[in-house]
Design a protein around this motif. Structure first.
Motif, short mmCIF file in Angstrom:
data_model
loop_
_atom_site.label_atom_id
_atom_site.label_comp_id
_atom_site.label_asym_id
_atom_site.label_seq_id
_atom_site.Cartn_x
_atom_site.Cartn_y
_atom_site.Cartn_z
N ALA A 1 5.61 2.99 -11.76
CA ALA A 1 4.32 2.87 -11.10
C ALA A 1 3.39 1.91 -11.83
O ALA A 1 2.27 1.66 -11.38
CB ALA A 1 3.66 4.24 -10.99
N ASP A 2 3.83 1.34 -12.94
CA ASP A 2 3.02 0.39 -13.70
C ASP A 2 2.78 -0.87 -12.88
O ASP A 2 3.69 -1.65 -12.62
CB ASP A 2 3.73 0.06 -15.02
N ASP B 1 7.25 8.99 -10.81
CA ASP B 1 7.88 7.98 -11.64
C ASP B 1 6.80 7.07 -12.23
O ASP B 1 6.50 5.99 -11.72
CB ASP B 1 8.87 7.15 -10.81
N ALA B 2 6.19 7.51 -13.34
CA ALA B 2 5.06 6.79 -13.94
C ALA B 2 5.49 5.44 -14.51
O ALA B 2 4.71 4.48 -14.48
CB ALA B 2 4.44 7.64 -15.04
N GLU B 3 6.71 5.35 -15.00
CA GLU B 3 7.18 4.08 -15.58
C GLU B 3 7.24 2.98 -14.52
O GLU B 3 6.78 1.87 -14.74
CB GLU B 3 8.54 4.27 -16.23
N GLU C 1 4.02 6.70 -7.96
CA GLU C 1 3.22 7.78 -8.54
C GLU C 1 3.47 9.09 -7.80
O GLU C 1 3.58 10.15 -8.42
CB GLU C 1 1.74 7.41 -8.51
#
Length: 145
Positions: free
Chosen positions: A74-75, A70-72, A66
């Motif tokens: 960070a899932d 890089d939100a993808e 996060e």
């Protein structure tokens, strides 16, 4: 007094699952079954620590992703901690287990990762090398796992 303290320490060791030979050198000369039980206790404790630390590591990795924006990646549901095996088995033990797994019909990729201990990132290389070996194999020679 000394014996009472020794009894208290042994009771504490039993409750916490700590191997007795960690605190009492006399316990090291026990039976093979006792040594096996001590080893199993350590394995169970290490597995419990891995479970406890795994969620914290996932949170740390997600937070780092996060921060990087890089939100993808960070899932949290997609993150997984891959631990090295706690127990170390000899090559002959792993090969025997691989042969038995092959006989039982376990897929080759599962044998490489679950039985032989290779990481998932090594799997494409191993499968490609196996395909090449099978392509150039002598048809009269049995294929080993």
């Amino acid at each position: 007094i000394r014996m009472a303290i020794k009894d208290d320490v042994e009771a504490l060791v039993a409750v916490t699952g700590t191997p007795l030979h960690f605190v009492t050198p006399d316990a090291a000369s026990g039976s093979a079954e006792g040594a096996s039980t001590m080893r199993e206790s350590l394995v169970f404790r290490a597995e419990a620590r891995q479970r406890a630390a795994g969620s914290a590591l996932i949170e740390a990795m997600a937070g780092a992703f996060e921060e990087m924006g890089d939100a993808e990646r960070a899932d949290r549901s997609a993150l997984r901690v891959i631990w090295a095996p706690i127990e170390r088995h000899s090559l002959s033990e792993r090969m025997s287990a691989a042969t038995q797994a092959k006989t039982a019909g376990l897929p080759q990729s599962s044998i490489y990762t679950d039985v032989m201990g290779y990481s998932p990132s090594e799997l494409p290389r191993l499968l490609a090398e196996r395909a090449q070996d099978l392509l150039f194999a002598d048809t009269n020679t049995p294929v080993q796992p």
